[in-house]
Scaffold this motif. Structure first.
Motif, PDB file in Angstrom:
ATOM      1  N   ALA A 117       0.838  -1.206   0.000  1.00  0.00           N
ATOM      2  CA  ALA A 117       0.000   0.000   0.000  1.00  0.00           C
ATOM      3  C   ALA A 117       0.871   1.254   0.000  1.00  0.00           C
ATOM      4  N   LEU A 118       1.926   1.246   0.809  1.00  0.00           N
ATOM      5  CA  LEU A 118       2.841   2.388   0.832  1.00  0.00           C
ATOM      6  C   LEU A 118       3.520   2.560  -0.516  1.00  0.00           C
ATOM      7  N   ARG A 119       3.914   1.453  -1.123  1.00  0.00           N
ATOM      8  CA  ARG A 119       4.548   1.518  -2.438  1.00  0.00           C
ATOM      9  C   ARG A 119       3.616   2.174  -3.460  1.00  0.00           C
ATOM     10  N   ALA A 120       2.340   1.843  -3.405  1.00  0.00           N
ATOM     11  CA  ALA A 120       1.384   2.422  -4.360  1.00  0.00           C
ATOM     12  C   ALA A 120       1.306   3.941  -4.212  1.00  0.00           C
ATOM     13  N   VAL A 121       1.069   4.426  -2.995  1.00  0.00           N
ATOM     14  CA  VAL A 121       0.829   5.859  -2.820  1.00  0.00           C
ATOM     15  C   VAL A 121       2.102   6.699  -2.817  1.00  0.00           C
ATOM     16  N   ALA A 122       3.212   6.122  -2.355  1.00  0.00           N
ATOM     17  CA  ALA A 122       4.422   6.919  -2.163  1.00  0.00           C
ATOM     18  C   ALA A 122       5.532   6.624  -3.157  1.00  0.00           C
TER      19      ALA A 122
ATOM     20  N   ALA B 284       5.307  12.265   4.542  1.00  0.00           N
ATOM     21  CA  ALA B 284       5.551  12.175   5.985  1.00  0.00           C
ATOM     22  C   ALA B 284       5.339  10.744   6.477  1.00  0.00           C
ATOM     23  N   MET B 285       4.365  10.054   5.919  1.00  0.00           N
ATOM     24  CA  MET B 285       4.137   8.663   6.308  1.00  0.00           C
ATOM     25  C   MET B 285       5.333   7.806   5.910  1.00  0.00           C
ATOM     26  N   ALA B 286       5.855   8.022   4.711  1.00  0.00           N
ATOM     27  CA  ALA B 286       7.026   7.261   4.272  1.00  0.00           C
ATOM     28  C   ALA B 286       8.206   7.519   5.209  1.00  0.00           C
ATOM     29  N   ARG B 287       8.374   8.768   5.598  1.00  0.00           N
ATOM     30  CA  ARG B 287       9.455   9.122   6.525  1.00  0.00           C
ATOM     31  C   ARG B 287       9.270   8.396   7.864  1.00  0.00           C
ATOM     32  N   ALA B 288       8.054   8.406   8.363  1.00  0.00           N
ATOM     33  CA  ALA B 288       7.780   7.741   9.647  1.00  0.00           C
ATOM     34  C   ALA B 288       7.959   6.231   9.547  1.00  0.00           C
TER      35      ALA B 288
ATOM     36  N   VAL C 259       8.861  -3.097   5.166  1.00  0.00           N
ATOM     37  CA  VAL C 259       8.212  -1.784   5.098  1.00  0.00           C
ATOM     38  C   VAL C 259       9.255  -0.679   5.140  1.00  0.00           C
ATOM     39  N   ARG C 260      10.264  -0.816   5.990  1.00  0.00           N
ATOM     40  CA  ARG C 260      11.318   0.208   6.051  1.00  0.00           C
ATOM     41  C   ARG C 260      12.061   0.314   4.727  1.00  0.00           C
ATOM     42  N   ALA C 261      12.313  -0.825   4.076  1.00  0.00           N
ATOM     43  CA  ALA C 261      13.002  -0.805   2.780  1.00  0.00           C
ATOM     44  C   ALA C 261      12.147  -0.126   1.714  1.00  0.00           C
ATOM     45  N   VAL C 262      10.862  -0.426   1.681  1.00  0.00           N
ATOM     46  CA  VAL C 262       9.960   0.241   0.729  1.00  0.00           C
ATOM     47  C   VAL C 262       9.934   1.740   1.009  1.00  0.00           C
ATOM     48  N   ALA C 263       9.857   2.107   2.278  1.00  0.00           N
ATOM     49  CA  ALA C 263       9.835   3.519   2.644  1.00  0.00           C
ATOM     50  C   ALA C 263      11.111   4.230   2.189  1.00  0.00           C
ATOM     51  N   ALA C 264      12.254   3.560   2.279  1.00  0.00           N
ATOM     52  CA  ALA C 264      13.519   4.142   1.813  1.00  0.00           C
ATOM     53  C   ALA C 264      13.451   4.429   0.316  1.00  0.00           C
ATOM     54  N   SER C 265      12.924   3.491  -0.439  1.00  0.00           N
ATOM     55  CA  SER C 265      12.767   3.706  -1.884  1.00  0.00           C
ATOM     56  C   SER C 265      11.833   4.873  -2.166  1.00  0.00           C
ATOM     57  N   CYS C 266      10.775   4.958  -1.395  1.00  0.00           N
ATOM     58  CA  CYS C 266       9.818   6.068  -1.553  1.00  0.00           C
ATOM     59  C   CYS C 266      10.501   7.404  -1.270  1.00  0.00           C
ATOM     60  N   LEU C 267      11.276   7.465  -0.202  1.00  0.00           N
ATOM     61  CA  LEU C 267      11.962   8.712   0.145  1.00  0.00           C
ATOM     62  C   LEU C 267      12.964   9.111  -0.925  1.00  0.00           C
ATOM     63  N   GLY C 268      13.614   8.140  -1.534  1.00  0.00           N
ATOM     64  CA  GLY C 268      14.519   8.460  -2.641  1.00  0.00           C
ATOM     65  C   GLY C 268      13.771   9.133  -3.779  1.00  0.00           C
ATOM     66  N   GLY C 269      12.602   8.602  -4.126  1.00  0.00           N
ATOM     67  CA  GLY C 269      11.795   9.194  -5.191  1.00  0.00           C
ATOM     68  C   GLY C 269      11.276  10.569  -4.838  1.00  0.00           C
ATOM     69  N   TYR C 270      10.798  10.715  -3.622  1.00  0.00           N
ATOM     70  CA  TYR C 270      10.344  12.041  -3.189  1.00  0.00           C
ATOM     71  C   TYR C 270      11.506  13.030  -3.224  1.00  0.00           C
ATOM     72  N   GLY C 271      12.662  12.585  -2.759  1.00  0.00           N
ATOM     73  CA  GLY C 271      13.835  13.451  -2.744  1.00  0.00           C
ATOM     74  C   GLY C 271      14.289  13.844  -4.136  1.00  0.00           C
ATOM     75  N   TYR C 272      14.101  12.952  -5.084  1.00  0.00           N
ATOM     76  CA  TYR C 272      14.445  13.271  -6.470  1.00  0.00           C
ATOM     77  C   TYR C 272      13.575  14.422  -6.977  1.00  0.00           C
TER      78      TYR C 272
END
Length: 173
Positions: A45-50, A60-64, A74-87
């Protein structure tokens, strides 16, 4: 149309499909799974939205989830999400957090590898300059740490002493 899910594996697969297919009209359904008790469903679910949709409301959810979720997946998916947001919109704080996790020997290697890649993405290191395959198993010994030093330098952030040591040890190997 995606058929109704019958098992947790079905839900996971559907969440990924909904994300990949950009079926944003399914956002309410995806959101109902963000706090699912099963980690791989929560991660999908996190991968889909973030990750796939990079919806700003979920940064913020990905960061948390990156720092607080009990599941390495979940932490690994969140890291990938943060990379994309940061890009898309760089954050020095997120970059520092990604690097901190990448160099943390007490963190799961899958999370470290995702944080490493996320930091490279966020810093706009050209994709052809780094390997897409994660250096697992034995991440610490196999990771190209010099790339992370370059990424931090690219965005004018200090290189932590541990990262400098890892890069020097890897380069000398």
């Amino acid at each position: 149309m995606i058929p109704e899910a019958e098992t947790l594996d079905d839900i996971h697969d559907q969440l990924i499909d909904v994300g990949k297919q950009q079926l944003r009209e399914r956002l309410p359904w995806v959101v109902t799974h963000l706090d699912h008790p099963t980690d791989f469903v929560r991660a999908a679910a996190l991968r889909a939205v973030a990750f796939y949709w990079r919806l700003p409301d979920f940064r913020a959810m990905a960061r948390a989830r990156f720092t607080d979720d009990p599941s390495p997946e979940v932490r690994a998916v969140a890291a990938s999400c943060l990379g994309g947001y940061g890009y898309l919109a760089y954050s020095a704080e997120e970059m520092t957090t990604l690097v901190s996790k990448a160099i943390d020997p007490n963190e799961d290697d899958s999370v470290r590898a995702a944080a490493f890649s996320g930091a490279l993405v966020a810093s706009h290191v050209p994709r052809h300059d780094y390997p897409m395959a994660r250096a697992l198993p034995d991440f610490e010994a196999r990771a190209p740490w010099g790339l992370l030093v370059d990424a931090l330098t690219r965005v004018d952030l200090a290189v932590p002493p541990r990262l400098r040591s890892l890069a020097e040890a890897r380069h000398g190997a």
